[in-house]
Design a protein around this motif. Structure first.
Motif, PDB file in Angstrom:
ATOM      1  N   THR A   1     -77.936 -23.243  -6.355  1.00  0.00           N
ATOM      2  CA  THR A   1     -76.677 -23.340  -5.639  1.00  0.00           C
ATOM      3  C   THR A   1     -76.490 -23.773  -4.192  1.00  0.00           C
ATOM      4  OG1 THR A   1     -74.366 -22.514  -5.241  1.00  0.00           O
ATOM      5  CG2 THR A   1     -76.118 -21.248  -5.349  1.00  0.00           C
ATOM      6  N   GLU A   2     -75.711 -24.775  -3.922  1.00  0.00           N
ATOM      7  CA  GLU A   2     -75.461 -24.955  -2.598  1.00  0.00           C
ATOM      8  C   GLU A   2     -74.517 -24.101  -1.614  1.00  0.00           C
ATOM      9  OE1 GLU A   2     -74.319 -28.692  -2.502  1.00  0.00           O
ATOM     10  OE2 GLU A   2     -76.232 -29.799  -2.786  1.00  0.00           O
ATOM     11  N   LYS A   3     -74.012 -23.246  -2.553  1.00  0.00           N
ATOM     12  CA  LYS A   3     -72.977 -22.481  -1.859  1.00  0.00           C
ATOM     13  C   LYS A   3     -73.679 -21.071  -1.386  1.00  0.00           C
ATOM     14  CE  LYS A   3     -69.470 -24.125  -3.868  1.00  0.00           C
ATOM     15  NZ  LYS A   3     -68.315 -24.917  -3.320  1.00  0.00           N
ATOM     16  N   PRO A   4     -73.032 -20.642  -0.196  1.00  0.00           N
ATOM     17  CA  PRO A   4     -73.815 -19.658   0.550  1.00  0.00           C
ATOM     18  C   PRO A   4     -74.106 -18.259  -0.618  1.00  0.00           C
ATOM     19  CG  PRO A   4     -71.565 -20.014   1.625  1.00  0.00           C
ATOM     20  CD  PRO A   4     -71.827 -20.821  -0.028  1.00  0.00           C
ATOM     21  N   VAL A   5     -75.144 -17.691  -0.116  1.00  0.00           N
ATOM     22  CA  VAL A   5     -75.326 -16.431  -0.955  1.00  0.00           C
ATOM     23  C   VAL A   5     -75.184 -15.121  -0.254  1.00  0.00           C
ATOM     24  CG1 VAL A   5     -77.247 -15.267  -2.090  1.00  0.00           C
ATOM     25  CG2 VAL A   5     -77.153 -17.624  -2.133  1.00  0.00           C
ATOM     26  N   ALA A   6     -74.476 -14.307  -0.771  1.00  0.00           N
ATOM     27  CA  ALA A   6     -73.858 -12.992  -0.062  1.00  0.00           C
ATOM     28  C   ALA A   6     -74.581 -11.664  -0.686  1.00  0.00           C
ATOM     29  CB  ALA A   6     -72.432 -12.812  -0.120  1.00  0.00           C
ATOM     30  N   VAL A   7     -74.883 -10.742  -0.040  1.00  0.00           N
ATOM     31  CA  VAL A   7     -75.179  -9.425  -0.554  1.00  0.00           C
ATOM     32  C   VAL A   7     -74.333  -8.416  -0.112  1.00  0.00           C
ATOM     33  CG1 VAL A   7     -77.063  -7.821  -0.650  1.00  0.00           C
ATOM     34  CG2 VAL A   7     -77.540 -10.007  -0.603  1.00  0.00           C
ATOM     35  N   ILE A   8     -73.786  -7.769  -0.906  1.00  0.00           N
ATOM     36  CA  ILE A   8     -73.081  -5.992  -0.480  1.00  0.00           C
ATOM     37  C   ILE A   8     -73.723  -5.044  -0.778  1.00  0.00           C
ATOM     38  CG2 ILE A   8     -71.073  -5.150  -0.985  1.00  0.00           C
ATOM     39  CD1 ILE A   8     -69.522  -7.635  -1.996  1.00  0.00           C
ATOM     40  N   THR A   9     -73.893  -4.649   0.300  1.00  0.00           N
ATOM     41  CA  THR A   9     -75.086  -3.270   0.146  1.00  0.00           C
ATOM     42  C   THR A   9     -74.466  -1.981   0.942  1.00  0.00           C
ATOM     43  OG1 THR A   9     -77.121  -2.670   0.944  1.00  0.00           O
ATOM     44  CG2 THR A   9     -76.331  -4.189   2.390  1.00  0.00           C
ATOM     45  N   ASN A  10     -74.892  -0.853   0.456  1.00  0.00           N
ATOM     46  CA  ASN A  10     -74.518   0.250   1.046  1.00  0.00           C
ATOM     47  C   ASN A  10     -75.346   0.601   2.487  1.00  0.00           C
ATOM     48  OD1 ASN A  10     -76.780   1.499   0.653  1.00  0.00           O
ATOM     49  ND2 ASN A  10     -75.847   2.450  -1.489  1.00  0.00           N
ATOM     50  N   SER A  11     -76.211  -0.293   2.655  1.00  0.00           N
ATOM     51  CA  SER A  11     -77.069  -0.057   4.003  1.00  0.00           C
ATOM     52  C   SER A  11     -78.189   0.713   3.793  1.00  0.00           C
ATOM     53  CB  SER A  11     -76.276   0.370   5.298  1.00  0.00           C
ATOM     54  OG  SER A  11     -75.024  -0.465   5.317  1.00  0.00           O
ATOM     55  N   THR A  12     -78.209   1.584   2.839  1.00  0.00           N
ATOM     56  CA  THR A  12     -79.181   2.805   3.165  1.00  0.00           C
ATOM     57  C   THR A  12     -80.614   2.324   3.060  1.00  0.00           C
ATOM     58  OG1 THR A  12     -78.929   3.091   0.612  1.00  0.00           O
ATOM     59  CG2 THR A  12     -77.805   4.528   2.112  1.00  0.00           C
ATOM     60  N   LEU A  13     -80.879   1.323   2.196  1.00  0.00           N
ATOM     61  CA  LEU A  13     -82.334   0.764   2.072  1.00  0.00           C
ATOM     62  C   LEU A  13     -82.825   0.006   3.248  1.00  0.00           C
ATOM     63  CD1 LEU A  13     -83.014   0.779  -1.851  1.00  0.00           C
ATOM     64  CD2 LEU A  13     -83.346   2.667  -0.317  1.00  0.00           C
ATOM     65  N   LEU A  14     -81.947  -0.371   3.998  1.00  0.00           N
ATOM     66  CA  LEU A  14     -82.425  -1.320   5.087  1.00  0.00           C
ATOM     67  C   LEU A  14     -83.311  -0.590   6.102  1.00  0.00           C
ATOM     68  CD1 LEU A  14     -78.946  -2.954   5.719  1.00  0.00           C
ATOM     69  CD2 LEU A  14     -81.020  -3.901   4.587  1.00  0.00           C
ATOM     70  N   THR A  15     -83.389   0.780   5.873  1.00  0.00           N
ATOM     71  CA  THR A  15     -84.580   1.503   6.673  1.00  0.00           C
ATOM     72  C   THR A  15     -86.077   0.889   6.211  1.00  0.00           C
ATOM     73  OG1 THR A  15     -84.752   3.083   4.896  1.00  0.00           O
ATOM     74  CG2 THR A  15     -83.339   3.514   6.782  1.00  0.00           C
ATOM     75  N   ASP A  16     -86.128   0.107   5.203  1.00  0.00           N
ATOM     76  CA  ASP A  16     -87.257  -0.221   4.458  1.00  0.00           C
ATOM     77  C   ASP A  16     -87.737  -1.766   4.865  1.00  0.00           C
ATOM     78  OD1 ASP A  16     -89.385  -1.491   3.043  1.00  0.00           O
ATOM     79  OD2 ASP A  16     -88.772  -0.409   0.940  1.00  0.00           O
ATOM     80  N   PRO A  17     -88.687  -1.961   5.737  1.00  0.00           N
ATOM     81  CA  PRO A  17     -88.906  -3.379   6.248  1.00  0.00           C
ATOM     82  C   PRO A  17     -88.976  -4.360   5.081  1.00  0.00           C
ATOM     83  CG  PRO A  17     -90.593  -1.845   7.213  1.00  0.00           C
ATOM     84  CD  PRO A  17     -89.623  -1.029   6.178  1.00  0.00           C
ATOM     85  N   LEU A  18     -89.410  -4.050   3.939  1.00  0.00           N
ATOM     86  CA  LEU A  18     -89.564  -5.058   2.900  1.00  0.00           C
ATOM     87  C   LEU A  18     -88.065  -5.202   2.324  1.00  0.00           C
ATOM     88  CD1 LEU A  18     -91.063  -6.576   0.697  1.00  0.00           C
ATOM     89  CD2 LEU A  18     -91.043  -4.755  -0.805  1.00  0.00           C
TER      90      LEU A  18
ATOM     91  N   ILE B   1     -78.049   9.854   7.675  1.00  0.00           N
ATOM     92  CA  ILE B   1     -77.557   8.567   8.301  1.00  0.00           C
ATOM     93  C   ILE B   1     -77.947   8.267   9.435  1.00  0.00           C
ATOM     94  CG2 ILE B   1     -76.096  10.509   9.552  1.00  0.00           C
ATOM     95  CD1 ILE B   1     -74.802   7.031   7.875  1.00  0.00           C
ATOM     96  N   ALA B   2     -78.682   9.086  10.220  1.00  0.00           N
ATOM     97  CA  ALA B   2     -79.396   8.556  11.719  1.00  0.00           C
ATOM     98  C   ALA B   2     -80.302   7.414  11.208  1.00  0.00           C
ATOM     99  CB  ALA B   2     -80.109   9.664  12.369  1.00  0.00           C
ATOM    100  N   ASP B   3     -81.131   7.603  10.170  1.00  0.00           N
ATOM    101  CA  ASP B   3     -82.141   6.548   9.811  1.00  0.00           C
ATOM    102  C   ASP B   3     -81.107   5.439   9.370  1.00  0.00           C
ATOM    103  OD1 ASP B   3     -84.114   8.233  10.307  1.00  0.00           O
ATOM    104  OD2 ASP B   3     -84.079   9.148   8.052  1.00  0.00           O
ATOM    105  N   VAL B   4     -80.146   5.534   8.575  1.00  0.00           N
ATOM    106  CA  VAL B   4     -79.395   4.395   7.920  1.00  0.00           C
ATOM    107  C   VAL B   4     -78.808   3.621   9.230  1.00  0.00           C
ATOM    108  CG1 VAL B   4     -77.542   3.471   6.824  1.00  0.00           C
ATOM    109  CG2 VAL B   4     -78.939   5.713   5.977  1.00  0.00           C
TER     110      VAL B   4
END
Ligand code: SF4
Length: 307
Positions: A95-112, A147-150
Motif C-alpha cells: 500500500t502507498e498509504k502511511p503505516v501506523a502502529v498503536i502501542t502501549n510503549s512497554t516493549l520499546l525497552t527492547d532494541p529489536l 515505568i522508569a524503563d518504559v
C-alpha cells in the motif's frame, strides 16, 4: 477477513484500516480503562501469533479500499507479535498509504522491537503514569515491567525514529490526574511530535470514570502544546438528550442496546453518555460483569457511581 478490520473512523487517524496480529486480548498490561475487556493472556513473551502470509494476502486484497492509514492495532499489544516488523515492511510494498502502529510503549525497552516499530511512518505510543504506584494502579502491568524503563525506552525510540510520534495520555478520574504534571515532564523529555490527551469515552473494562470537559481543558495548562483528542463537542443535541433519557428511564441498558435503538455509533453514544453523566442526569453500574447505564427519574437519582 480474519486479520483486517475496518476501515473504521478513528478519532486520531481518520479512516483507518486495522491489522490485528493477535488472539483476542493478548497484552502485557491490563489497563483499567481498556475498551476490549480484561486481559485474557497477560504476557511479555513475543511470538508468531498470526500466519504472516495470510495477513499479507488480506492486506493486498484491500488495495481498492479507501483509507488514510493502515494501522497495526486491535486485540491487544501489537509488539507482542514477532511478525510485526516483517509485516510493516511488507505492508509498505502493498500500500502507498502511511503505516501506523498503536502501542502501549512497554516493549520499546527492547532494541529489536524499537527497530521493528521504526519501520512504520507513524507511531502512537501511550504513557499514563510517571511513577510506579500509578503505573500499577492504572495499567496493571505484567510483573517484570517498570515505568522508569518504559519512559527510557520511549526516549531511546524518539532518538532512533525519524517518523511521526504522537504520544497519547489517557486520563482517568481518581487514577492519574494528580500525576499529570509528572507525566507532562516525562512527555517533555521524550519529545514526541504531538501529545494527545484522552479520557474514557468507550465502555471500560473496569468501572472507571472520565475527566469532565473542564478538567480536560485544565490539563492543557499542564501539558503545554498538547491537544485534546478531537471529537468532543461537549454538547448533546436536545432531541438526542430527551430520547436517551427516555430510554434509560424505563430500565438500565447496555451501550450496544442503546446504540441499536437510537441508531448511534458507539463512539458518539459514549460521548453523549459521558456528557450526561457529567451533568448528573445518568449513571452507570456493573451487573454480572457487564456495564449498564441508568437514569432514574426526578429526585430519585441514587445512581452516582453505583458500579
Ligand atoms: S495496553 Fe491497550 S490493549 Fe492492553 S490493556 Fe491497555 S488499553 Fe487494553
Amino acid at each position: 477477513m480474519e486479520y483486517i478490520f475496518g476501515p473504521v473512523l478513528s478519532r486520531r487517524l481518520g479512516l483507518s484500516l486495522g491489522v490485528d496480529l493477535l488472539p483476542h486480548k493478548t497484552c502485557n498490561l491490563d489497563c483499567v480503562y481498556c475498551e476490549i475487556g480484561r486481559t485474557a493472556s497477560l504476557t511479555c513473551k513475543r511470538g508468531i501469533l498470526a500466519p504472516e502470509e495470510k495477513v499479507l494476502r488480506e492486506i493486498a486484497s484491500c488495495s481498492g479500499y479507501e483509507f488514510d492509514h493502515l494501522t497495526f492495532a486491535g486485540s491487544g499489544e501489537p509488539t507482542l507479535s514477532a511478525s510485526l516488523g516483517r509485516c510493516i515492511r511488507r505492508a509498505h510494498e502493498l500500500t502507498e498509504k502511511p503505516v501506523a502502529v498503536i502501542t502501549n510503549s512497554t516493549l520499546l525497552t527492547d532494541p529489536l522491537v524499537r527497530e521493528e516499530v521504526a519501520a512504520a511512518d507513524l507511531v502512537l505510543p501511550s504513557l499514563d503514569a510517571a511513577t510506579e504506584p500509578t503505573f500499577q494502579k492504572i495499567n496493571c502491568p505484567s510483573p517484570t515491567i517498570r515505568i522508569a524503563d518504559v519512559i527510557d525506552g520511549l526516549c531511546r525510540f524518539r532518538e532512533e525514529f525519524d517518523g511521526e510520534m504522537w504520544l497519547e495520555v489517557m486520563l482517568v478520574k481518581d487514577y492519574n490526574q494528580e500525576e499529570a504534571p509528572l507525566i507532562a515532564k516525562a512527555a517533555e523529555e521524550i519529545g514526541p511530535d504531538r501529545i494527545q490527551l484522552n479520557t474514557v469515552v468507550r465502555p471500560p473494562s473496569e468501572p472507571v470514570l472520565p475527566l469532565s470537559r473542564e478538567e480536560m481543558l485544565e490539563m492543557l495548562d499542564i501539558f503545554p502544546g498538547a491537544e485534546v483528542i478531537p471529537d468532543w463537542d461537549w454538547q448533546v443535541p436536545e432531541l438526542m438528550k430527551a430520547e436517551l433519557l427516555e430510554l434509560l428511564y424505563t430500565r438500565p441498558r447496555q451501550v450496544d442496546e442503546i446504540g441499536e435503538l437510537l441508531g448511534l455509533k458507539i463512539d458518539d453514544l459514549m460521548k453523549y453518555l459521558n456528557i450526561l453523566e457529567g451533568e448528573g442526569l445518568l449513571g452507570r453500574r456493573m451487573q454480572k460483569g457487564s456495564l449498564y447505564f441508568v437514569a432514574p427519574r426526578g429526585d430519585n437519582r441514587g445512581f452516582s457511581n453505583e458500579l
